[in-house]
Design a protein around this motif. Structure first.
Motif, PDB file in Angstrom:
ATOM      1  N   GLU A   1      40.991 -39.829  -6.944  1.00 19.17           N
ATOM      2  CA  GLU A   1      40.082 -40.911  -6.571  1.00 19.17           C
ATOM      3  C   GLU A   1      38.807 -40.895  -7.416  1.00 19.17           C
ATOM      4  O   GLU A   1      38.167 -41.930  -7.626  1.00 19.17           O
ATOM      5  CB  GLU A   1      39.731 -40.778  -5.084  1.00 19.17           C
ATOM      6  CG  GLU A   1      38.799 -41.841  -4.549  1.00 19.17           C
ATOM      7  CD  GLU A   1      38.443 -41.621  -3.087  1.00 19.17           C
ATOM      8  OE1 GLU A   1      37.479 -42.254  -2.623  1.00 19.17           O
ATOM      9  OE2 GLU A   1      39.126 -40.815  -2.421  1.00 19.17           O
ATOM     10  N   PHE A   2      38.444 -39.721  -7.928  1.00 19.67           N
ATOM     11  CA  PHE A   2      37.215 -39.589  -8.712  1.00 19.67           C
ATOM     12  C   PHE A   2      37.486 -39.182 -10.157  1.00 19.67           C
ATOM     13  O   PHE A   2      36.551 -38.845 -10.893  1.00 19.67           O
ATOM     14  CB  PHE A   2      36.281 -38.570  -8.040  1.00 19.67           C
ATOM     15  CG  PHE A   2      35.751 -39.050  -6.720  1.00 19.67           C
ATOM     16  CD1 PHE A   2      34.573 -39.770  -6.662  1.00 19.67           C
ATOM     17  CD2 PHE A   2      36.449 -38.817  -5.548  1.00 19.67           C
ATOM     18  CE1 PHE A   2      34.080 -40.235  -5.455  1.00 19.67           C
ATOM     19  CE2 PHE A   2      35.966 -39.276  -4.327  1.00 19.67           C
ATOM     20  CZ  PHE A   2      34.779 -39.988  -4.277  1.00 19.67           C
ATOM     21  N   ALA A   3      38.734 -39.218 -10.584  1.00 19.74           N
ATOM     22  CA  ALA A   3      39.117 -38.796 -11.935  1.00 19.74           C
ATOM     23  C   ALA A   3      38.925 -39.956 -12.918  1.00 19.74           C
ATOM     24  O   ALA A   3      39.876 -40.666 -13.283  1.00 19.74           O
ATOM     25  CB  ALA A   3      40.561 -38.305 -11.942  1.00 19.74           C
ATOM     26  N   GLU A   4      37.706 -40.142 -13.345  1.00 17.91           N
ATOM     27  CA  GLU A   4      37.351 -41.226 -14.260  1.00 17.91           C
ATOM     28  C   GLU A   4      36.039 -40.870 -14.948  1.00 17.91           C
ATOM     29  O   GLU A   4      35.584 -39.734 -14.855  1.00 17.91           O
ATOM     30  CB  GLU A   4      37.229 -42.542 -13.474  1.00 17.91           C
ATOM     31  CG  GLU A   4      36.333 -42.448 -12.262  1.00 17.91           C
ATOM     32  CD  GLU A   4      36.501 -43.638 -11.321  1.00 17.91           C
ATOM     33  OE1 GLU A   4      35.494 -44.324 -11.095  1.00 17.91           O
ATOM     34  OE2 GLU A   4      37.627 -43.868 -10.816  1.00 17.91           O
ATOM     35  N   ALA A   5      35.441 -41.837 -15.628  1.00 24.66           N
ATOM     36  CA  ALA A   5      34.181 -41.589 -16.353  1.00 24.66           C
ATOM     37  C   ALA A   5      32.981 -41.867 -15.451  1.00 24.66           C
ATOM     38  O   ALA A   5      33.018 -42.769 -14.608  1.00 24.66           O
ATOM     39  CB  ALA A   5      34.118 -42.469 -17.589  1.00 24.66           C
ATOM     40  N   TRP A   6      31.899 -41.079 -15.674  1.00 26.00           N
ATOM     41  CA  TRP A   6      30.693 -41.194 -14.856  1.00 26.00           C
ATOM     42  C   TRP A   6      29.441 -41.082 -15.714  1.00 26.00           C
ATOM     43  O   TRP A   6      29.384 -40.267 -16.624  1.00 26.00           O
ATOM     44  CB  TRP A   6      30.664 -40.082 -13.797  1.00 26.00           C
ATOM     45  CG  TRP A   6      31.826 -40.127 -12.853  1.00 26.00           C
ATOM     46  CD1 TRP A   6      33.072 -39.597 -13.067  1.00 26.00           C
ATOM     47  CD2 TRP A   6      31.867 -40.761 -11.574  1.00 26.00           C
ATOM     48  NE1 TRP A   6      33.885 -39.859 -11.983  1.00 26.00           N
ATOM     49  CE2 TRP A   6      33.175 -40.558 -11.043  1.00 26.00           C
ATOM     50  CE3 TRP A   6      30.923 -41.442 -10.806  1.00 26.00           C
ATOM     51  CZ2 TRP A   6      33.546 -41.046  -9.797  1.00 26.00           C
ATOM     52  CZ3 TRP A   6      31.301 -41.934  -9.557  1.00 26.00           C
ATOM     53  CH2 TRP A   6      32.604 -41.733  -9.075  1.00 26.00           C
ATOM     54  N   ASN A   7      28.444 -41.905 -15.384  1.00 25.99           N
ATOM     55  CA  ASN A   7      27.127 -41.811 -16.010  1.00 25.99           C
ATOM     56  C   ASN A   7      26.182 -41.005 -15.131  1.00 25.99           C
ATOM     57  O   ASN A   7      26.197 -41.146 -13.895  1.00 25.99           O
ATOM     58  CB  ASN A   7      26.503 -43.205 -16.177  1.00 25.99           C
ATOM     59  CG  ASN A   7      27.124 -44.000 -17.304  1.00 25.99           C
ATOM     60  OD1 ASN A   7      27.805 -43.453 -18.172  1.00 25.99           O
ATOM     61  ND2 ASN A   7      26.892 -45.298 -17.301  1.00 25.99           N
ATOM     62  N   PHE A   8      25.346 -40.187 -15.768  1.00 26.00           N
ATOM     63  CA  PHE A   8      24.267 -39.492 -15.062  1.00 26.00           C
ATOM     64  C   PHE A   8      22.988 -39.629 -15.879  1.00 26.00           C
ATOM     65  O   PHE A   8      22.921 -39.160 -17.022  1.00 26.00           O
ATOM     66  CB  PHE A   8      24.605 -38.009 -14.867  1.00 26.00           C
ATOM     67  CG  PHE A   8      25.751 -37.769 -13.932  1.00 26.00           C
ATOM     68  CD1 PHE A   8      25.599 -37.915 -12.568  1.00 26.00           C
ATOM     69  CD2 PHE A   8      26.999 -37.413 -14.431  1.00 26.00           C
ATOM     70  CE1 PHE A   8      26.663 -37.704 -11.706  1.00 26.00           C
ATOM     71  CE2 PHE A   8      28.067 -37.197 -13.581  1.00 26.00           C
ATOM     72  CZ  PHE A   8      27.896 -37.337 -12.204  1.00 26.00           C
ATOM     73  N   GLY A   9      22.008 -40.272 -15.296  1.00 29.02           N
ATOM     74  CA  GLY A   9      20.749 -40.478 -15.997  1.00 29.02           C
ATOM     75  C   GLY A   9      19.633 -40.783 -15.028  1.00 29.02           C
ATOM     76  O   GLY A   9      19.845 -40.844 -13.814  1.00 29.02           O
ATOM     77  N   PRO A  10      18.426 -41.005 -15.542  1.00 24.77           N
ATOM     78  CA  PRO A  10      17.273 -41.255 -14.678  1.00 24.77           C
ATOM     79  C   PRO A  10      17.292 -42.680 -14.136  1.00 24.77           C
ATOM     80  O   PRO A  10      18.114 -43.508 -14.534  1.00 24.77           O
ATOM     81  CB  PRO A  10      16.092 -41.046 -15.619  1.00 24.77           C
ATOM     82  CG  PRO A  10      16.631 -41.502 -16.942  1.00 24.77           C
ATOM     83  CD  PRO A  10      18.070 -41.055 -16.963  1.00 24.77           C
ATOM     84  N   ASP A  11      16.378 -42.949 -13.226  1.00 25.42           N
ATOM     85  CA  ASP A  11      16.193 -44.320 -12.763  1.00 25.42           C
ATOM     86  C   ASP A  11      15.779 -45.203 -13.924  1.00 25.42           C
ATOM     87  O   ASP A  11      15.201 -44.742 -14.917  1.00 25.42           O
ATOM     88  CB  ASP A  11      15.135 -44.376 -11.659  1.00 25.42           C
ATOM     89  CG  ASP A  11      15.624 -43.735 -10.354  1.00 25.42           C
ATOM     90  OD1 ASP A  11      16.837 -43.826 -10.071  1.00 25.42           O
ATOM     91  OD2 ASP A  11      14.794 -43.138  -9.645  1.00 25.42           O
TER      92      ASP A  11
END
Length: 310
Positions: A196-206
Motif C-alpha cells: 500500500e505504501f510501496a511507491e515514491a515519496w517526497n520529504f521537504g519543508p513547508d
C-alpha cells in the motif's frame, strides 16, 4: 561505537550480496551516492555508475535475499525534470535532469520502479520497496566539498568571506532530522501495511520555507557573529537550476509526517553544532543525541497540547 560498520562500495555486487547474506537485515535504507552536483560535472561516468548501477546492485542483492522485508531507497529532489516552476513537484511529475547528477537520480528512480514492478510486486515476494525524494538536507557534521553549509562554516572559521556562487537559487532546505524522520516513518508503514505504501515519496519543508541562498548566508552571518561576511563568487560555474520546491502533501496526509523545524531554527541548530566543534571542544556525540531528543520532543509537546485542547 554502538553499531556494526562494514566498509564497501555499492558498485561491488558480490560484496553487497555477501554482506546481506551474512547479516540478514530485515530493513534496508539505501543512501549511498555520489551526492554533489558540481562533482558530477567532473566525474559524470562515476556519478552514473554509483547512483544508477549502485542502486541496481542494492536492489539485486535484496532480490536474492530471503531476509529483507523493507527497502527504502533515497534518491533526491533533483530527480525531477526541473521546469523552474514556482510550485512544488509532486511524485507523479516528470523525472529527468539537466546535469549529470540530476540525470543519475532520475535514472535511479526508473531502476527502482522497474525492480518494484518486475520482482517485488509479485505474489510470493516478501519484500516491499519505496523511494524517497528529499529536499536539500543540511545539518551539523557535513564536511562535503561544494555544499553550502560546509562552505559557509569553513570560511567563517578561517576568518574569510564565504564565496557564494548563486545567491538567488531557491531550494527546499531542511534539517537532516526531518527527512530521516520521514524515512523511518515510511519504513514503519511499509513493514505494517506492505505494498500500500510501496511507491515514491517526497520529504521537504513547508512551502514558505523554500528560501534563496542569499537568505541562508545572511542568516548564518548574523548567527555566527565574530565578523563573518560573504561576497559573490564571480567565476564561471556549471549550470545549476534556479528554483526547486517539493509538494509533500502525500507524506503529510498518508504517513502523518510533518516537518518540525523552521529554517530559522534549523540554522540555529547548525551554528550550535559547528561552534561546539570549533570553539567548545565538547562531546559531539552527546550534542547530536541532544538535538535528536529535542527534535523528537517537538512532536510530543504538540501532541500533548492537542490532547489537552480536545
Amino acid at each position: 561505537e554502538g553499531m556494526t560498520s562494514i566498509m564497501g562500495d555499492v558498485r561491488d555486487l558480490e560484496h553487497l550480496k555477501a554482506v546481506v547474506r551474512e547479516h540478514k537485515p530485515e530493513v534496508v535504507f539505501h543512501l549511498a551516492a555520489q551526492a554533489l552536483v558540481k562533482e558530477a560535472y567532473r566525474i559524470p561516468a562515476e556519478t552514473f555508475a554509483v547512483n544508477v548501477l549502485g542502486t541496481v546492485n542494492v536492489l539485486e542483492a535484496i532480490r536474492q535475499s530471503d531476509s529483507v522485508r523493507v527497502l527504502v531507497s533515497i534518491t533526491s529532489d533533483k530527480a525531477y525534470r526541473n521546469k523552474e516552476w514556482v510550485w512544488g513537484y509532486r511524485e507523479t511529475d516528470e523525472l529527468g535532469g539537466h546535469d549529470p547528477y540530476s540525470g543519475s537520480k532520475g535514472c535511479a528512480e526508473l531502476a527502482i520502479a522497474s525492480y518494484r514492478t518486475s520482482f517485488f510486486s509479485k505474489e510470493g515476494s516478501g519484500t516491499v520497496v519505496a523511494s524517497t525524494r528529499a529536499g536539500n538536507v543540511i545539518g551539523g557534521g557535513d564536511w562535503a566539498r561544494d555544499r553550502l553549509i560546509p562552505d559557509i562554516v569553513m570560511a567563517f572559521q578561517a576568518g574569510q568571506p564565504v564565496l557564494i556562487r548563486n545567491p538567488r537559487s531557491t531550494r527546499p532546505w531542511q534539517h537532516v532530522l526531518m527527512p530521516l524522520d520521514g524515512y523511518i516513518t515510511l519504513a514503519e508503514h511499509l513493514w505494517e501495511k506492505g505494498r500500500e505504501f510501496a511507491e515514491a515519496w517526497n520529504f521537504g519543508p513547508d512551502d514558505h520555507e523554500a528560501k534563496p541562498v542569499s537568505w541562508i548566508v545572511e542568516r548564518m552571518t548574523y548567527l555566527w557573529g565574530n565578523g563573518a561576511s560573504w561576497r559573490l563568487d564571480e567565476q564561471v560555474h556549471p549550470h545549476e537550476d534556479t528554483y526547486l520546491k517539493l509538494d509533500c502533501s502525500k507524506a503529510k496526509t498518508r504517513l502523518g509526517w510533518a516537518p518540525k523545524l523552521s529554517l530559522a531554527e534549523t540554522l540555529e541548530w547548525i551554528v550550535e553544532w559547528y561552534q561546539h566543534y570549533y570553539w567548545d571542544g565538547g562531546d559531539l556525540r552527546q550534542l547530536t543525541e541532544s538535538q535528536i531528543s529535542r527534535y523528537e520532543s517537538i512532536g510530543s509537546v504538540e501532541a500533548e497540547t492537542a490532547e489537552l485542547k480536545s
